[in-house]
Motif scaffolding. Structure first.
Motif, short mmCIF file in Angstrom:
data_model
loop_
_atom_site.label_atom_id
_atom_site.label_comp_id
_atom_site.label_asym_id
_atom_site.label_seq_id
_atom_site.Cartn_x
_atom_site.Cartn_y
_atom_site.Cartn_z
N TRP A 68 5.62 4.01 9.17
CA TRP A 68 6.67 4.04 9.87
C TRP A 68 6.80 2.80 10.56
O TRP A 68 7.98 2.46 11.46
N LYS A 69 5.99 1.77 10.45
CA LYS A 69 6.08 0.44 10.79
C LYS A 69 6.39 0.59 12.35
O LYS A 69 5.86 1.51 13.21
N MET A 70 7.18 -0.32 13.10
CA MET A 70 7.41 -0.31 14.59
C MET A 70 8.58 0.45 14.88
O MET A 70 9.58 0.15 15.72
N GLY B 217 -3.99 -5.62 5.34
CA GLY B 217 -3.27 -6.45 4.65
C GLY B 217 -1.94 -6.43 4.13
O GLY B 217 -1.57 -6.84 3.22
N HIS B 218 -1.31 -5.35 4.91
CA HIS B 218 0.36 -5.13 4.73
C HIS B 218 0.73 -6.56 4.61
O HIS B 218 0.69 -7.52 5.46
N SER B 219 1.87 -6.71 3.59
CA SER B 219 2.43 -8.04 3.45
C SER B 219 3.16 -8.48 4.75
O SER B 219 3.26 -9.78 5.24
N TYR C 112 -0.25 -1.60 -4.40
CA TYR C 112 0.54 -2.72 -4.98
C TYR C 112 1.81 -2.65 -4.47
O TYR C 112 2.65 -1.76 -4.52
N GLU C 113 1.98 -3.64 -3.58
CA GLU C 113 3.43 -3.87 -3.00
C GLU C 113 3.75 -5.37 -3.18
O GLU C 113 3.54 -6.16 -2.41
N PRO C 114 4.73 -5.51 -4.13
CA PRO C 114 5.49 -6.80 -4.29
C PRO C 114 6.08 -7.14 -3.02
O PRO C 114 6.88 -6.30 -2.80
N ALA D 251 9.68 -6.79 -3.03
CA ALA D 251 10.51 -5.17 -3.02
C ALA D 251 10.16 -4.70 -1.56
O ALA D 251 10.96 -3.35 -1.39
N VAL D 252 9.41 -5.10 -0.58
CA VAL D 252 9.03 -4.36 0.66
C VAL D 252 10.46 -4.49 1.53
O VAL D 252 10.69 -5.47 2.01
N GLY D 253 11.07 -3.51 1.74
CA GLY D 253 12.04 -3.21 2.98
C GLY D 253 13.27 -4.25 2.46
O GLY D 253 14.30 -4.50 3.33
N THR D 254 13.35 -4.51 1.08
CA THR D 254 14.49 -5.07 0.64
C THR D 254 15.61 -4.21 0.01
O THR D 254 16.75 -4.81 -0.20
N GLY E 110 7.41 -0.29 -2.22
CA GLY E 110 8.28 -1.28 -1.86
C GLY E 110 9.65 -0.73 -2.44
O GLY E 110 10.02 -0.34 -3.30
N SER E 111 10.45 -0.19 -1.11
CA SER E 111 11.80 0.28 -1.62
C SER E 111 11.81 1.54 -2.48
O SER E 111 12.96 1.87 -2.86
N VAL E 112 10.99 2.20 -2.24
CA VAL E 112 10.65 3.68 -3.02
C VAL E 112 11.56 4.64 -2.13
O VAL E 112 11.74 4.88 -0.73
N LEU F 274 2.22 6.70 -3.43
CA LEU F 274 3.31 5.78 -3.28
C LEU F 274 3.14 5.26 -1.66
O LEU F 274 2.67 6.19 -0.95
N LEU F 275 3.50 4.07 -1.24
CA LEU F 275 3.51 3.90 0.22
C LEU F 275 4.78 3.48 0.43
O LEU F 275 5.65 2.60 -0.10
N ILE F 276 5.31 4.43 1.44
CA ILE F 276 6.93 4.57 1.59
C ILE F 276 7.20 3.85 3.15
O ILE F 276 6.49 4.67 4.18
N GLY F 277 8.20 3.06 3.33
CA GLY F 277 8.52 2.59 4.48
C GLY F 277 9.84 3.15 4.83
O GLY F 277 9.67 4.30 5.57
N GLY F 278 10.75 2.43 4.71
CA GLY F 278 12.26 3.10 5.03
C GLY F 278 12.33 4.63 4.85
O GLY F 278 12.98 5.32 5.73
N ALA F 279 12.08 4.90 3.43
CA ALA F 279 12.29 6.44 3.30
C ALA F 279 11.52 7.33 3.82
O ALA F 279 11.78 8.60 3.96
#
Ligand code: PGA
Length: 259
Positions: free
Chosen positions: A12-14, A95-97, A167-169, A172-175, A213-215, A232-237
């Motif tokens: 969920w980040k911040m 070590g998140h990007s 693996y998170e290019p 691709a993260v949040g883009t 990465g943007s999944v 999977l590691l999911i941010g926005g979704a």
């Protein structure tokens, strides 16, 4: 042992305050179907971890810290240690990007955090990945190699069974620019080859490697179908309980519902 499970982590980040996090957990727990072959992990801000740890049903979800300091205790104003998080979280992102690039975390910091997590019975999720610049310079595999060696320098093969690699290019993260499945597949094979080189074949086959990465709910199945991709590691979704649940649904392969 969770090695035959898919791991779906919502980072969920911040975002989401205490009330919103609690409401989210309530909503997701009502709609999710818990399957034995999927481990669902929620990674809220540090602020809400404690209250969510009291609310969460650990048979449904595990919790992950987004960050922590590597020393166990002491005069480190503003920091939270893995020791303090012990018993509250089961996983810890390392070590998140965004930590590497916005907060300048070095491989040494990251290695110390991997060790601190293991020492405190928290499963570290070591995030590695190349930037757009590194990719266009053909350095992707060198970067993955360096970040793996950097992160795992003091980890034994016995301890390796308790870690996850994400693996998170970075590009691709949040883009919204998600990597092609063939590209992810090649990178994950490279990661496993490097693990084989460092720890042997058995370790390379059993270590859990996930993609992020943007999944989205639409793209999740394509990555989950790739051999060697364990989740999977999911941010926005992951910020919406319904879209996150759609991704969770893609991860189970027909095993029994637990409850
Ligand atoms: P994203 O984030 O899904 O929004 O690209 C992934 C992550 O930061 O782990």
């Amino acid at each position: 042992m969770v090695n035959n499970k898919k791991i779906i982590i919502g980072n969920w980040k911040m975002n989401l305050n205490v009330q919103e996090s609690s409401l989210y957990l309530h909503q997701l727990s009502k709609i999710v179907k818990t399957h034995r072959d999927v481990e669902v992990v929620l990674s809220p801000t540090t602020l809400t971890l404690q209250s969510l740890s009291l609310q969460v049903n650990l048979r449904q979800f595990k919790l992950a810290a987004q960050n922590f300091y590597w020393r166990d205790q002491g005069s480190y104003t503003g920091e939270v240690s893995a020791t303090q998080l012990r018993g509250i979280v089961q996983y810890g992102l390392v070590g998140h990007s965004e930590r590497r690039h916005i907060f300048g975390e070095s491989d040494k910091d990251i290695r110390s955090k991997v060790e601190a997590a293991v020492r405190n019975h928290i499963r570290p999720v070591l995030c590695i990945g190349e930037t757009a610049w590194e990719r266009s310079n053909g350095e992707t595999y060198d970067i993955l190699h360096d970040q793996l060696i950097g992160g795992f320098a003091n980890i034994t093969s016995e301890e390796l069974s308790r870690v996850v690699v994400a693996y998170e290019p970075v590009w691709a993260v949040g883009t919204g620019q998600n990597a092609l499945p063939t590209y992810v597949s090649a990178a994950v094979s490279a990661i496993r080859n490097q693990i084989e080189h460092l720890y042997g074949k058995k370790a390379s086959e059993s270590i859990q490697v996930i993609y992020g990465g943007s999944v989205t709910p639409d793209s999740a199945a394509d990555y989950l179908a790739l051999p060697g991709v364990d989740g999977l590691l999911i941010g926005g979704a992951s910020l919406n309980a319904h879209s996150f649940n759609e991704i969770i649904k893609k991860a189970h392969r027909g095993s029994a519902v637990v409850e």
